[in-house]
Write an enzyme that holds these catalytic residues in place. Structure first.
Site, PDB file in Angstrom:
ATOM      1  N   HIS A  76       0.869  -1.205   0.000  1.00 30.26           N
ATOM      2  CA  HIS A  76       0.000   0.000   0.000  1.00 30.26           C
ATOM      3  C   HIS A  76       0.894   1.239   0.000  1.00 30.26           C
ATOM      4  CE1 HIS A  76      -3.870   2.087   1.333  1.00 30.26           C
ATOM      5  NE2 HIS A  76      -2.964   3.049   1.164  1.00 30.26           N
ATOM      6  N   HIS A 128       1.537   5.405  -1.684  1.00 33.11           N
ATOM      7  CA  HIS A 128       1.208   6.586  -2.501  1.00 33.11           C
ATOM      8  C   HIS A 128       2.527   7.182  -2.998  1.00 33.11           C
ATOM      9  CE1 HIS A 128      -2.980   6.808  -0.911  1.00 33.11           C
ATOM     10  NE2 HIS A 128      -2.409   6.240   0.134  1.00 33.11           N
ATOM     11  N   LYS A 139      -9.207  -0.461  -5.825  1.00 29.01           N
ATOM     12  CA  LYS A 139      -9.256   0.215  -4.533  1.00 29.01           C
ATOM     13  C   LYS A 139     -10.615   0.855  -4.316  1.00 29.01           C
ATOM     14  CE  LYS A 139      -7.934   2.019  -0.673  1.00 29.01           C
ATOM     15  NZ  LYS A 139      -6.852   2.855  -0.238  1.00 29.01           N
ATOM     16  N   HIS A 141     -10.483   0.988   1.800  1.00 32.51           N
ATOM     17  CA  HIS A 141     -10.310   2.001   2.848  1.00 32.51           C
ATOM     18  C   HIS A 141     -11.509   1.836   3.771  1.00 32.51           C
ATOM     19  CE1 HIS A 141      -8.875   5.922   4.499  1.00 32.51           C
ATOM     20  NE2 HIS A 141     -10.067   5.815   5.045  1.00 32.51           N
ATOM     21  N   HIS A 176      -4.531  -0.619   5.988  1.00 32.65           N
ATOM     22  CA  HIS A 176      -4.077   0.214   7.124  1.00 32.65           C
ATOM     23  C   HIS A 176      -5.008   0.135   8.333  1.00 32.65           C
ATOM     24  CE1 HIS A 176      -6.922   2.810   5.086  1.00 32.65           C
ATOM     25  NE2 HIS A 176      -6.070   3.206   4.158  1.00 32.65           N
ATOM     26  N   ASP A 221       1.388   2.599   3.562  1.00 32.40           N
ATOM     27  CA  ASP A 221       0.523   3.776   3.372  1.00 32.40           C
ATOM     28  C   ASP A 221       1.333   5.059   3.459  1.00 32.40           C
ATOM     29  OD1 ASP A 221      -1.732   5.196   2.772  1.00 32.40           O
ATOM     30  OD2 ASP A 221      -2.554   5.172   4.792  1.00 32.40           O
TER      31      ASP A 221
HETATM   32  O1  DOR Z   1      -3.919   9.572   5.625  1.00 31.80           O
HETATM   33  C1  DOR Z   1      -4.204   9.215   4.498  1.00 31.80           C
HETATM   34  N1  DOR Z   1      -3.610   9.776   3.424  1.00 31.80           N
HETATM   35  N2  DOR Z   1      -5.121   8.282   4.324  1.00 31.80           N
HETATM   36  C2  DOR Z   1      -5.583   7.961   3.118  1.00 31.80           C
HETATM   37  O2  DOR Z   1      -6.441   7.125   3.041  1.00 31.80           O
HETATM   38  C3  DOR Z   1      -5.112   8.674   1.914  1.00 31.80           C
HETATM   39  C4  DOR Z   1      -3.790   9.229   2.127  1.00 31.80           C
HETATM   40  C5  DOR Z   1      -3.382  10.227   1.079  1.00 31.80           C
HETATM   41  O3  DOR Z   1      -3.555   9.948  -0.106  1.00 31.80           O
HETATM   42  O4  DOR Z   1      -2.854  11.279   1.454  1.00 31.80           O
HETATM   43 ZN    ZN Z   2      -3.401   5.053   1.527  1.00 27.80          ZN
END
Ligand code: DOR
Ligand code: ZN
Length: 355
Positions: A21, A23, A107, A144, A182, A255
């Site tokens: 997971h 970003h 997702k 999520h 998460h 995450d």
């Molecule tokens: O804290 C988070 N940030 N939770 C999420 O689900 C998305 C993520 C983000 O993309 O910044």
């Molecule tokens: Zn995330």
């Protein structure tokens, strides 16, 4: 090298881990931060919550190419792409993307639950067609797990989601592979433990270390804010027990979610903790504190690929008991991002991955 306890393990070599997971964003932010993940992880599930979100095979391929284009020479990093489910998503497009090896998973963001979720699903009943198709083709659903309703206390939104959404979905689609992402509560640990083998969960490094007090430690702490938000200490204890238990339903997903410092330190600070620069080190610290370093390899490198039905990595990574100073900020030309553990010196260091 700091002195360690007699008989303590000072060096650990494990199969190369994956991040289930992640970003990595886009453009300047991606160029600044993505290599931190490639240093530690062979593969990563790439979250699709860009603006606009990644909903088509063409968009996912183009995003994958942009990620690969900014990787350092000689990298061995494979981005595993995901499709962002919307009310309108076309099951045929999802199936085609999966068949062509572009989409590894889908997702589900409940609309309004978190960062860039405005395009997300407004009612899971709109999803029946696509979930049926995913169940049929064996494609995992990544969730999520929070209700978005403002009437529900923010610290209860994960538990309410289990009851109102995930429980019914689990019974309606018994063969669908579901990863509850998460997780932050003892309720989620219990849900996953009691569900069948098609249900798993990822656990972040930060939710293993902080509870909700970290958000208000001497003042408001925007860099400890993410969604789902950290909960009470007893929930963190349950997460730690699950992570080190050796139960293959729980595996690594950082995450890591960077935001520019100015967007975190603001009137309405963004949710997201940027943990990539010291992710494996942070997990190692926790497993060491729990006396469970022997369980790290399963959690980091074996349970995830087995759940997804992918081969295990062949290379290795070595962790050493050694000081590892985490910078106060990672700074590019016009961009500064504060990492998890900023300014701390951790007691574990991950070496570069070896082929
Ligand atoms: O804290 C988070 N940030 N939770 C999420 O689900 C998305 C993520 C983000 O993309 O910044
Ligand atoms: Zn995330």
């Amino acid at each position: 090298m700091p002195a360690s306890e007699p008989n303590a393990i000072d060096e650990l070599t494990i199969r190369e881990p994956d991040d289930w997971h992640l970003h990595v964003r886009d453009d300047d932010m991606m160029a600044l931060i993505a290599h931190y993940s490639a240093r530690q992880f062979a593969r990563a599930i790439i979250m699709p919550n860009l603006v606009p979100p990644v909903t088509t095979v063409a968009a996912a391929e183009a995003y994958r190419d942009r990620i690969l284009a900014i990787m350092p020479d000689g990298h061995r990093f494979t981005p595993l792409m995901t499709a962002y489910l919307t009310d309108e998503i076309d099951p045929d497009e999802v199936e085609r993307g999966h068949g062509e090896g572009v989409f590894t998973a889908c997702k589900l963001y409940p609309a309004g639950a978190t960062t860039n979720s405005a395009f997300g699903v407004t009612d899971v009943r709109n999803m029946h067609g696509v979930l049926e198709r995913m169940q049929k083709i064996g494609m995992p659903l990544l969730v999520h797990g929070e209700v978005a309703s403002k009437d529900i206390d923010i610290f209860d939104r994960e538990a309410v989601f289990l009851e109102k959404v995930l429980g019914p979905m689990r019974s309606d689609f018994p063969d669908l592979k579901i990863v509850l992402e998460h997780i932050t509560t003892a309720d989620s640990v219990a849900f996953v433990q009691s569900a069948g083998a098609n249900t798993a969960a990822t656990i972040t490094p930060h939710h293993l270390r902080i509870d909700r007090n970290a958000l208000f430690d001497g003042g408001m702490r925007p860099h400890a804010y993410c969604l789902p938000v950290a909960k009470r200490a007893h929930h963190r204890t349950a997460l730690r027990q699950a992570a080190v238990s050796g139960d293959p339903k729980f595996f690594l997903g950082t995450d890591s979610a960077p935001h520019p410092r100015k967007d975190k330190e603001s009137d309405c600070g963004c949710a997201g903790i940027f943990c990539a620069p010291a992710a494996l080190e942070s997990y190692a610290l926790t497993f060491d504190e729990e006396g469970a370093l022997d369980k790290l390899e399963g959690f980091a490198s074996e349970f995830g690929p087995r759940f997804y039905g992918l081969p295990l990595n062949e290379g290795t990574i070595t962790l050493k008991r050694d000081d590892f100073a985490v910078p106060d900020a990672i700074t590019g030309k016009d961009l500064s991002v504060v990492p998890f553990h900023a300014g701390e010196t951790l007691k574990w260091r991950a070496m570069d991955r070896a082929a």
